[in-house]
Design a protein around this motif. Sequence first.
Motif, short mmCIF file in Angstrom:
data_model
loop_
_atom_site.label_atom_id
_atom_site.label_comp_id
_atom_site.label_asym_id
_atom_site.label_seq_id
_atom_site.Cartn_x
_atom_site.Cartn_y
_atom_site.Cartn_z
N UNK A 1 0.84 -1.20 0.00
CA UNK A 1 0.00 0.00 0.00
C UNK A 1 0.87 1.24 0.00
N UNK A 2 1.97 1.22 0.77
CA UNK A 2 2.94 2.32 0.73
C UNK A 2 3.58 2.44 -0.65
N UNK A 3 3.84 1.29 -1.27
CA UNK A 3 4.46 1.30 -2.59
C UNK A 3 3.55 2.00 -3.60
N UNK A 4 2.26 1.71 -3.53
CA UNK A 4 1.32 2.37 -4.45
C UNK A 4 1.37 3.89 -4.24
N UNK B 1 9.98 5.83 -15.29
CA UNK B 1 8.57 5.67 -15.66
C UNK B 1 8.11 4.24 -15.45
N UNK B 2 8.96 3.28 -15.82
CA UNK B 2 8.61 1.88 -15.63
C UNK B 2 8.40 1.58 -14.15
N UNK B 3 9.26 2.13 -13.32
CA UNK B 3 9.16 1.90 -11.87
C UNK B 3 7.88 2.48 -11.31
N UNK B 4 7.58 3.73 -11.68
CA UNK B 4 6.35 4.37 -11.19
C UNK B 4 5.12 3.61 -11.63
N UNK B 5 5.09 3.17 -12.89
CA UNK B 5 3.93 2.45 -13.41
C UNK B 5 3.72 1.13 -12.68
N UNK C 1 -3.03 -4.50 -8.74
CA UNK C 1 -2.85 -5.70 -7.92
C UNK C 1 -1.59 -5.54 -7.08
N UNK C 2 -1.74 -5.60 -5.77
CA UNK C 2 -0.61 -5.38 -4.88
C UNK C 2 0.52 -6.37 -5.09
N UNK C 3 0.18 -7.63 -5.37
CA UNK C 3 1.21 -8.65 -5.54
C UNK C 3 2.11 -8.37 -6.74
N UNK C 4 1.61 -7.59 -7.70
CA UNK C 4 2.38 -7.28 -8.90
C UNK C 4 3.30 -6.07 -8.70
N UNK C 5 3.14 -5.36 -7.60
CA UNK C 5 3.99 -4.20 -7.36
C UNK C 5 5.35 -4.63 -6.84
N UNK D 1 8.76 -4.47 -4.41
CA UNK D 1 9.00 -4.10 -3.02
C UNK D 1 9.66 -2.73 -2.99
N UNK D 2 9.71 -2.12 -1.82
CA UNK D 2 10.35 -0.82 -1.74
C UNK D 2 11.85 -0.95 -2.00
N UNK D 3 12.41 -2.09 -1.68
CA UNK D 3 13.81 -2.32 -2.00
C UNK D 3 14.05 -2.32 -3.50
N UNK D 4 13.17 -2.97 -4.25
CA UNK D 4 13.30 -2.98 -5.70
C UNK D 4 13.10 -1.57 -6.27
N UNK D 5 12.15 -0.84 -5.71
CA UNK D 5 11.93 0.54 -6.15
C UNK D 5 13.20 1.36 -5.94
#
Length: 847
Positions: free
Chosen positions: A709-712, A773-777, A783-787, A789-793
């Motif tokens: 949810x934070x990632x979104x 842009x890819x990261x933000x999208x 779907x949360x599971x498709x986002x 992690x904050x580490x990946x971001x």
Amino acid sequence: MRNIIQLLGIITICFLTYNLIDVKSQNQTNYVPIDQIFLNCGGPNSTESDGRKWISDTTFSPSTTATAATAATQKPDVSQVPYMTARVSRSNFTYTIPASPGRVFLRLHFYSAAYGNLTAADALFSATSSAYTLLKNFSAAQTMEALQLTHMVKEFSINIPAGEESLTVTFAPASDHTNSYAFVNGIELVSHPDTFATASALAVGQSSGFQIDNATALENVRRLNVGENAIKPSDDNGLFRSWGNDDDYLFGAAHGVVRRLDPNVTVAAPVNYAAPLGLYTTLRSMGPNSSVNRNSNLTWYFKIDSGFSYLVRLHFCEISGDIYKTNQIVFTIFLNKQTAAAVADVIAWAGGNGVPIHRDFVVFVATGPSQQNLWLDLHPYTASSPQFYDAILNGLEIFKINDSRGNLGGPNPTLTLPESDAPSSNKPPSKNHSAAIGGGVGAGASALLVVVIVILVARRRRNAAAGEEDGWLTLSKYGNSPSLFSGTTTTTATSIGSSLPSGLCRHFSFAEIKAATNNFDEALLLGLGGFGKVYRGEVEITDGTTTKVAIKRGNPLSQQGVHEFQTEIEMLSKLRHRHLVSLIGFCQEKHEMILVYDYMSNGTLREHLYNAPNPATPALSWKQRLGICIGAARGLHYLHTGVKQTIIHRDVKTTNILLDEKWVAKVSDFGLSKTGPSMEDTHVSTLVKGSFGYLDPEYYRRQQLTEKSDVYSFGVVLFEVLCGRPPLMRKLPKEQVSLAEWARRCYEEGSLGGIRDPCLVGKIAAESFEKFAETAAKCVDEVGAERPSMGDVLWNLEFALQLQESAEEGLVVVADDFDLSRSVASLDSSGATPSAVFSQIMNADGR
């Protein structure tokens, strides 16, 4: 009893005569009001493009204490007239507006800003007209911040009695608030046909009707064009009403479908200008799947003030050539769990298709929380075996009815998101009303069933926790008690201070706070938030020297803060990280709730993206923006993985990312934060809180909170940084209102480069842009599971910065045009690894 109602419904339908009428083509001419006055308060005469002729208010306000003032700043979507000038006063002032007897729309326009030496936060006042209180302790600043509006209109319908020739409106500053003043930017008075007193409305839950008579004053709460874009005041047939879109008020996964006017059907002019003709040319229905419809509802919900009665007006018009006789579409209308109309057959009511009608219902909302939800549900009526199992709605209006004392004034709304899983008295209807909220047929019904199960579980957990998630309480509810928290806790300031780790959080006296802020000098005001005002100050530290701090003072009028106050102290006193704002201490004395933080000299990230206080301030470069995003991502990554138990921030947004003198980003405001799920759980079931525009839609639908949810929310921040615009802009075309949805759609279509901040044109390396842009999208995936992690971001943002630096060193070309339709997989196969790009993810400790 239910069987009797169903039998009566069947008998009624059986005896209705089949009646297919030939609707003649009718053009609705504009209504010509008897009185039509538009006052540009504090400003000159002006004619606007929508036809309204605004005149100076000089001759209408005799008080010499009310002076003309000009707003210090103008936001991009705020028009010059009537919002950039105002009539302001620290004492009462009255307008006397000539008007003929009969009903009039009285519209008060407000734009929250500084006017001369008067700050926006000090505007706290009431407004009265005749025997009616229209506004009570009204704060335009707090209301607009909570509703995310740049300007607003308060609309009332008042009857001017026979024999009177004017309407008076008095504005009175709050007597118990230091430095308070009253203001108004514009006033409209427009006569309108009396569509309220023609027939009594059905009082929901009662056998008798409810008469709207000449002694009744009404405030418009919602006015919606269901299933279609907003209708502007200039398109409202001379009455200048605003009709919004209903998308933001739909509940659950089943949003139905939008139907538009069949070319073979002509819509007749509405009787007595009840609504503009365009309202009846579209509608929202449940859709073509009868099996799904039988097991679900079409549901809307609206935040309203408790303790008032509300007139709910529903507008209907069948616009399909295939629906022309009775018992084709029949449905039941529920309002707040109660049956408003057991059998609703629009063709039977109207006499055929293409004929606009409306039905009025009155609902009483009991006292309780200051605000709660009003639910509207439509469900197919199956007892008569109609041809289609469906329900329709074209438009909707909600009016607050004055109470027995003539009062219409409600509390100022709070900045936290309304609770979606409200108490049982505030729930959508259950199967006891012949309406199945969830169902076992179809994907839509299954999803809705999951939502209901989650709500029930959340409610059970909340009850077991004895109020752990209750809404914020005002300080006044504690009287003279030294206790900080109510209910089952008896925590005092002393016990809070003693429970904190030694040396990490200081307990300030109120005298120290007053000295630090020069007795809360408005010249030191930094801003206004949901918790209260924030001041710049200086406090003495242990070695006798002073340090600059930001001091946040709780506002009792906000009706929030106690839980936030406790959570902020408990969270931040245990956390230390370079990219988290530091809590220095707190004060809880004399019914005050005050928090003291490190001073962040460069303010919030949002201030440097748009609506900057100083237009001459240079725009942030792309590298600066990347660095700020990386810092914020490090802070959030630390919360998710670097502490003993995951902490979910729950309110990530650009105003909660602060910048110090070296432009280092620090995440702030932990009042809504929650500890994450235990190892055996995947989520935390909790009430929905956060900020509109940033809210994870999956969390909103299911009440299941995760770190994704934070990632979104952070994904929305990334798009803000790239595009330089707010997350919600309601005056834009429908597809552009939500930045997250619009930017993600542009990314998928390969056109995201076209909506980036103009300040960044020609200054971003194509590869850096594409990675960002890819990261933000991915962050704003539904779907949360498709986002990620904050580490990946964080890894991707570091990589985007590395690509930008390479470009600036001449290794990559900085391009103006971007083609995001091509794959960016090559960026992930360049041989870069997490350890090669950055090291923070391997060591989450603060630096």
